[in-house]
Design a protein around this motif. Structure first.
Motif, PDB file in Angstrom:
ATOM      1  N   ARG A  42       0.836  -1.212   0.000  1.00 31.72           N
ATOM      2  CA  ARG A  42       0.000   0.000   0.000  1.00 31.72           C
ATOM      3  C   ARG A  42       0.860   1.247   0.000  1.00 31.72           C
ATOM      4  O   ARG A  42       0.531   2.239  -0.628  1.00 31.72           O
ATOM      5  CB  ARG A  42      -0.885   0.009   1.245  1.00 31.72           C
ATOM      6  CG  ARG A  42      -1.979  -1.034   1.210  1.00 31.72           C
ATOM      7  CD  ARG A  42      -3.254  -0.580   1.928  1.00 31.72           C
ATOM      8  NE  ARG A  42      -4.287  -1.585   1.706  1.00 31.72           N
ATOM      9  CZ  ARG A  42      -4.475  -2.630   2.525  1.00 31.72           C
ATOM     10  NH1 ARG A  42      -3.740  -2.763   3.600  1.00 31.72           N
ATOM     11  NH2 ARG A  42      -5.414  -3.508   2.257  1.00 31.72           N
ATOM     12  N   VAL A  43       1.965   1.216   0.727  1.00 29.58           N
ATOM     13  CA  VAL A  43       2.776   2.418   0.942  1.00 29.58           C
ATOM     14  C   VAL A  43       4.252   2.066   0.769  1.00 29.58           C
ATOM     15  O   VAL A  43       4.660   0.958   1.114  1.00 29.58           O
ATOM     16  CB  VAL A  43       2.587   2.945   2.393  1.00 29.58           C
ATOM     17  CG1 VAL A  43       3.303   4.267   2.582  1.00 29.58           C
ATOM     18  CG2 VAL A  43       1.113   3.068   2.750  1.00 29.58           C
ATOM     19  N   GLN A  45       8.163   4.152   1.389  1.00 35.50           N
ATOM     20  CA  GLN A  45       8.873   5.378   1.771  1.00 35.50           C
ATOM     21  C   GLN A  45      10.359   5.075   1.786  1.00 35.50           C
ATOM     22  O   GLN A  45      10.754   3.943   2.086  1.00 35.50           O
ATOM     23  CB  GLN A  45       8.457   5.792   3.189  1.00 35.50           C
ATOM     24  CG  GLN A  45       7.642   7.069   3.247  1.00 35.50           C
ATOM     25  CD  GLN A  45       7.337   7.453   4.683  1.00 35.50           C
ATOM     26  OE1 GLN A  45       6.919   6.600   5.483  1.00 35.50           O
ATOM     27  NE2 GLN A  45       7.548   8.704   5.018  1.00 35.50           N
ATOM     28  N   ASP A  79       8.393  -0.861   2.647  1.00 33.02           N
ATOM     29  CA  ASP A  79       7.070  -0.921   2.032  1.00 33.02           C
ATOM     30  C   ASP A  79       6.174  -1.856   2.824  1.00 33.02           C
ATOM     31  O   ASP A  79       6.638  -2.663   3.613  1.00 33.02           O
ATOM     32  CB  ASP A  79       7.148  -1.309   0.549  1.00 33.02           C
ATOM     33  CG  ASP A  79       7.585  -2.741   0.304  1.00 33.02           C
ATOM     34  OD1 ASP A  79       7.640  -3.524   1.258  1.00 33.02           O
ATOM     35  OD2 ASP A  79       7.878  -3.064  -0.858  1.00 33.02           O
ATOM     36  N   THR A 131       1.989  -2.067   4.770  1.00 33.50           N
ATOM     37  CA  THR A 131       0.829  -1.276   5.169  1.00 33.50           C
ATOM     38  C   THR A 131       1.337   0.020   5.807  1.00 33.50           C
ATOM     39  O   THR A 131       2.507   0.119   6.194  1.00 33.50           O
ATOM     40  CB  THR A 131      -0.033  -2.038   6.197  1.00 33.50           C
ATOM     41  OG1 THR A 131       0.766  -2.296   7.361  1.00 33.50           O
ATOM     42  CG2 THR A 131      -0.521  -3.368   5.638  1.00 33.50           C
ATOM     43  N   ALA A 132       0.443   1.013   5.932  1.00 34.77           N
ATOM     44  CA  ALA A 132       0.834   2.310   6.484  1.00 34.77           C
ATOM     45  C   ALA A 132       1.459   2.142   7.868  1.00 34.77           C
ATOM     46  O   ALA A 132       2.476   2.772   8.186  1.00 34.77           O
ATOM     47  CB  ALA A 132      -0.382   3.234   6.555  1.00 34.77           C
ATOM     48  N   GLU A 133       0.857   1.261   8.679  1.00 36.14           N
ATOM     49  CA  GLU A 133       1.349   1.069  10.051  1.00 36.14           C
ATOM     50  C   GLU A 133       2.750   0.463  10.042  1.00 36.14           C
ATOM     51  O   GLU A 133       3.634   0.876  10.795  1.00 36.14           O
ATOM     52  CB  GLU A 133       0.404   0.144  10.828  1.00 36.14           C
ATOM     53  CG  GLU A 133      -0.999   0.693  11.026  1.00 36.14           C
ATOM     54  CD  GLU A 133      -1.892   0.461   9.814  1.00 36.14           C
ATOM     55  OE1 GLU A 133      -1.438  -0.180   8.832  1.00 36.14           O
ATOM     56  OE2 GLU A 133      -3.041   0.927   9.835  1.00 36.14           O
ATOM     57  N   VAL A 145       5.015   0.560   7.655  1.00 29.52           N
ATOM     58  CA  VAL A 145       6.015   1.459   7.085  1.00 29.52           C
ATOM     59  C   VAL A 145       6.376   2.562   8.078  1.00 29.52           C
ATOM     60  O   VAL A 145       7.563   2.863   8.274  1.00 29.52           O
ATOM     61  CB  VAL A 145       5.521   2.047   5.741  1.00 29.52           C
ATOM     62  CG1 VAL A 145       6.470   3.132   5.250  1.00 29.52           C
ATOM     63  CG2 VAL A 145       5.393   0.931   4.702  1.00 29.52           C
ATOM     64  N   ALA A 146       5.377   3.124   8.745  1.00 31.41           N
ATOM     65  CA  ALA A 146       5.648   4.194   9.718  1.00 31.41           C
ATOM     66  C   ALA A 146       6.606   3.678  10.789  1.00 31.41           C
ATOM     67  O   ALA A 146       7.581   4.351  11.161  1.00 31.41           O
ATOM     68  CB  ALA A 146       4.337   4.672  10.346  1.00 31.41           C
ATOM     69  N   GLU A 195       5.222  10.483  -2.926  1.00 33.31           N
ATOM     70  CA  GLU A 195       5.686   9.572  -3.956  1.00 33.31           C
ATOM     71  C   GLU A 195       6.705  10.278  -4.867  1.00 33.31           C
ATOM     72  O   GLU A 195       7.704   9.675  -5.281  1.00 33.31           O
ATOM     73  CB  GLU A 195       4.486   9.054  -4.762  1.00 33.31           C
ATOM     74  CG  GLU A 195       4.781   7.915  -5.714  1.00 33.31           C
ATOM     75  CD  GLU A 195       5.346   6.654  -5.049  1.00 33.31           C
ATOM     76  OE1 GLU A 195       5.329   6.551  -3.803  1.00 33.31           O
ATOM     77  OE2 GLU A 195       5.817   5.774  -5.784  1.00 33.31           O
TER      78      GLU A 195
END
Lengths: 508, 412
Positions: free
Chosen positions: A241-242, A244, A305, A307-309, A311-312, A336
């Motif tokens: 999903r994400v 960074q 990379d 899920t948002a959780e 990756v954070a 992005e």
């Protein structure tokens, strides 16, 4: 540059057609037979048609083939193989021709078998997450076709917009994300194809773990020596999903290397983990202005990379590790666009180096990461010894080094010095427990280096395995495994543990 | 475990190589034995006697080649994510050492008591994580072995990326010792997840197959998906935050850690114990031969054919079936898969028969690695003297018959 050093295939398998013994009349018979099974536009034999096929991505070696066959179907591939086998004519399989080691280099007495026209995506099954494709399908085209289902094909070699999945199978290609998602071998579920004599063979499939020996794994990275693949079943993964990326600059390569160990030690497997030394960093910054600090001794790019959780959490831990290891500057992508900009530099490293040197020679050794500082110091010494500069780009997570040796092909002696420098680097990699090629393959380029890494009985086993699949020695002969004769001549015979294990064996 | 625990490698290796050369010269067959990981498939069930097993696989004459002298972790630096280990090292010792550094083998091998590293590689058996983290061969980076000529060969190495030479090291995973005596292996490792949570969702098998495949197509930190006893079991592994968020999405009832550990350990070793120990997969039919079918993940439920459990996100089906072996194998083949006779199942050969092309390739490869026929696994139909009459086999005993409801040794 010196194609004449290619090994004579007769030393691999007695009975193979020899370049010297090539008979023009037999060549005419062969072309007539091939013309009968191929469409008119699928057989090239005029000199001006052969030019585009005389080399692959390793352009320093060039040789036009006897003819080029461009079949459209698996049946035509089989027919070409049968005819060549009947004529005892070598066959050189070729994908997109992007290989960097000369694996698809033709021979004057061989038919070049291009799989480029077999480019159908046979089927994508979003529920079982597999794609069945023909070998000429481009690597990136699989992910494009799977995108509407939220899926993608993970291995992403740098040539992914051009390279084909068949070539990826032949080379066991990796990519920037292979530390987390694996190489081709980890992502191919099955192949169908033909042995050198045209016998159909199916290895693996959608059911896991074929019964019997894992011949599918053996096929991966076999450089077209064992079989010709006409269909590949690959695993598709859900697109994260994400993503960074953290860009961290360090005063020295050692500090950056320690940060890499720290990240892995933290229990993180980054989706990408790349490093560049100062010379490479300056070259790319001048070229693409990615925002890399010019005073840094090394920069590190670490991507997360998921899920948002996830990756954070991972990004915060990566930043903390980099700070702990003395990062002099740190930037984390917040969009992005920023992520792509930070990656742009690394992705442009080769062309950027190409701007500051007339020619460069790209090496591909892999080492245990703990030896990075030692090997870099050795490369710096060798650079001084050989009188050629060298920029270093690494897949830091998996220890794969790409030293780029600067040279000028127009300067007499430069090519030879670059090759000697390269071989010395590979020797240094093997000495610390590494390998001569992490992802580019052996092809014709690293035949000598193979003598450094493997012992005589090991090389003999490779040749015997080749014969088990291709008793006549017709598929891509002379590539990937050097003859014992060549290694003996080179004098680089590898000896395990400092002593000869089997003094009774002949040494050439 | 440390260097002081190792016997001299050279001496032990040379003894093995000498034994192999001698056997080759005398046309004798050798039986490579470590901790008995290979025993249950194609031989007697684990716990049977070795002499019975040797009878069962019809060896002309047999000698035992023990790898247990080859012990110890040769090289393990957690920052490399690589461990190099001698073949006779107890698997549990390696796993303990890795766990102490927050790492693990990715393929979750069955934790047979006494199992060695060499046996885990030779048998090539992976547990529930296989569908998400790969098979034994995927974790292999290099193998050192003695071939049938008594030569010590090294293929692959200790680095993650290595495309020099054919991948003959991966060929050793699941070769059942047929290509040589494995001396030393290098594995790529994974960090142990910060958090692991298993949930149960009651549903019929067909619904579970559909559901697990759908979930695997979404970016969730799944590390196992199985069905047994009327419920779908999902395991989520990763960071605290990632697992917590994923749990909210998948629903179901969370299992206590200990029950979850037992469930997944027993799934690797089979028969599977359903969480909590209330029910066993197919306990009513536990006297029936157990089959392990590998099939495409979305294959329909084979309940009518005796399916008692599903693992590997649908790719692995456990059947208890009284049907003749040929029928079970025809079923597997018709689905695009293959069937293996599991512990206690007397069908021979244990491995699914090969098509003629692969059979010929197997025979040629056996001749490459073992020209004198020293290593006879008795498990492949490619072996000339495999597949003795089933009648000569001892009755099933040991774990397959009596362990159906007993928790297997936890893998963690």
């Amino acid at each position: 540059m010196h194609t004449e050093t290619l090994d004579n295939p007769t030393t691999i398998a007695p009975g193979t057609a020899e370049t010297d013994g090539f008979n023009p009349a037999m060549g005419r018979d062969l072309l007539t037979a091939l013309a009968r099974v191929l469409p008119a536009d699928a057989l090239l034999s005029e000199p001006e048609q052969l030019g585009p096929y005389e080399c692959d991505g390793l352009a320093m070696y060039r040789q036009p083939p006897l003819a080029v066959a461009l079949p459209n179907t698996a049946e035509q591939v089989q027919a070409v193989l049968r005819i060549c086998h009947a004529h005892q004519t070598p066959v050189i399989p070729r994908g997109a021709g992007t290989g960097l080691a000369g694996g698809a280099l033709p021979r004057a007495d061989a038919v070049l078998l291009s799989l480029a026209r077999l480019k159908r995506i046979v089927r994508i099954d979003p529920l079982s997450r597999v794609a069945v494709v023909e070998p000429g399908v481009r690597n990136a085209a699989i992910s494009e076709a799977a995108a509407p289902h939220g899926l993608y094909y993970a291995p992403d070699p740098s040539s992914q917009i051009a390279c084909s999945i068949g070539g990826n199978v032949a080379e066991n290609s990796g990519g920037v994300h292979c530390l987390k998602y694996g190489l081709t071998v980890h992502n191919v579920l099955g192949v169908r194809g033909f042995l050198a004599d045209g016998t159909p063979v199916t290895l693996g499939g959608e059911a896991p773990d074929d019964s019997g020996l894992d011949l599918l794994a053996l096929m991966m990275g076999s450089e077209g020596l064992l079989a010709v693949v006409t269909e590949v079943t690959v695993r598709l993964l859900p697109r994260p999903r994400v993503a960074q990326v953290v860009m961290a600059a360090f005063a020295t390569v050692e500090a950056a290397g320690d940060a890499v160990a720290g990240i892995i030690g933290e229990g993180i497997i980054p989706a990408g983990l790349e490093m560049m030394d100062a010379l490479a960093t300056r070259a790319v910054e001048d070229f693409v202005h990615a925002g890399y600090p010019l005073e840094a001794g090394a920069i590190l790019l670490a991507e997360s990379d998921g899920t948002a959780e996830e990756v954070a959490d991972e990004i915060a831990r990566i930043e903390a590790v980099c700070r702990r290891h003395g990062a002099v500057s740190l930037a984390t992508s917040q969009s992005e666009a920023e992520r792509l900009r930070l990656w742009a530099g690394r992705k442009a490293a080769f062309p950027a180096v190409g701007r500051i040197t007339p020619d460069y020679y790209c090496m591909d050794g892999t080492i245990p990461k703990k030896h990075l500082s030692n090997v870099l110091r050795r490369i710096a010494e060798l650079s001084a010894e050989h009188g050629l500069a060298c920029a270093n780009v690494f897949h830091a997570g998996d220890g794969n080094l790409h030293p780029l040796i600067f040279y000028d092909a127009n300067q007499p002696g430069d090519v030879e010095r670059a090759e000697a420098f390269g071989l010395d680097i590979l020797r240094a990699c093997v000495e610390v427990g590494g390998t001569i090629t992490g992802e580019h393959g052996v092809g014709v380029e690293k035949l000598d280096a193979m003598c450094v890494q493997f012992s005589t009985p090991e090389l003999a086993t490779f040749h015997a395995v080749k014969r088990a699949f291709d008793p006549a020695g017709l598929l891509n002969p002379g590539k990937a495994v050097p003859t014992l004769h060549r290694c003996a001549e080179m004098g680089g015979m590898h000896v395990h543990g400092g002593k000869l294990l089997h003094p009774e064996l002949p040494r050439y | 475990m440390g260097p002081r625990d190792m016997v001299s490698d050279d001496a032990a290796v040379m003894r093995l190589a000498d034994a192999v050369r001698a056997a080759g010269a005398d046309h004798r067959v050798l039986h490579t034995v470590g901790g008995d990981s290979k025993r249950g498939l194609g031989g007697t069930p684990r716990g049977g006697t070795l002499s019975a097993e040797i009878r069962s696989i019809g060896m002309r004459s047999a000698g035992i080649l023990s790898t247990l002298e080859l012990r110890g972790i040769v090289d393990y630096d957690p920052a490399e994510l690589v461990a190099t280990v001698r073949a006779g090292t107890p698997l549990a010792d390696l796993q303990d050492e890795l766990a102490a550094h927050g790492q693990m083998l990715p393929f979750e091998p069955p934790a047979w008591p006494g199992a060695t590293v060499g046996g885990a590689v030779a048998s090539g058996l992976a547990g529930p994580r296989r569908a998400f983290a790969g098979a034994v061969r995927d974790a292999l980076l290099g193998v050192r072995l003695v071939d049938g000529r008594g030569q010590v060969l090294q293929f692959g190495g200790r680095v993650m990326k290595n495309v020099a030479g054919f991948d003959l090291f991966r060929l050793q995973a699941g070769a059942w010792g047929r290509l040589g005596v494995v001396l030393e292996v290098s594995f790529r490792l994974l960090p142990r997840p910060q958090r692991e949570k298993t949930v149960a969702l009651p549903m019929p098998a067909d619904a579970a197959i559909d559901h697990m495949n759908r979930l695997a197509g979404t970016p969730l930190p799944l590390s196992a998906a199985a069905w047994a006893g009327g419920a779908l079991y999902l395991r989520l592994s990763g960071s605290e935050a990632g697992v917590r968020a994923a749990l909210a999405g998948v629903g179901g009832e969370a299992l206590p850690q200990e029950a979850a550990a037992r469930l997944w350990a027993s799934a690797a070793a089979m028969p599977m114990e359903v969480a909590g120990g209330q029910a066993c997969a197919g306990e009513a039919d536990e006297g029936l031969p157990l089959w392990r079918l590998a099939v495409p993940t979305t294959t329909r439920s084979l309940a009518a054919e005796g399916e008692v459990a599903i693992d590997w996100c649908g790719g692995l089906r456990w059947l208890r079936s009284a049907a003749p072996a040929a029928e079970v194998r025809a079923l597997a083949a018709s689905l695009g898969g293959h069937a293996t006779a599991w512990h206690g199942n007397r069908a021979r050969p244990a491995m699914h028969p090969l098509d003629p092309v692969r059979l010929a390739l197997h025979q040629r490869l056996f001749a490459v690695f073992d020209p004198h026929g020293v290593f006879d696994s008795g498990r492949f139909d490619a072996d000339a003297d495999a597949a003795p009459a089933a009648a000569s086999l001892p009755a099933p005993s040991g774990r397959a018959a009596d362990a159906a409801c007993r928790p297997a040794s936890p893998a963690v």
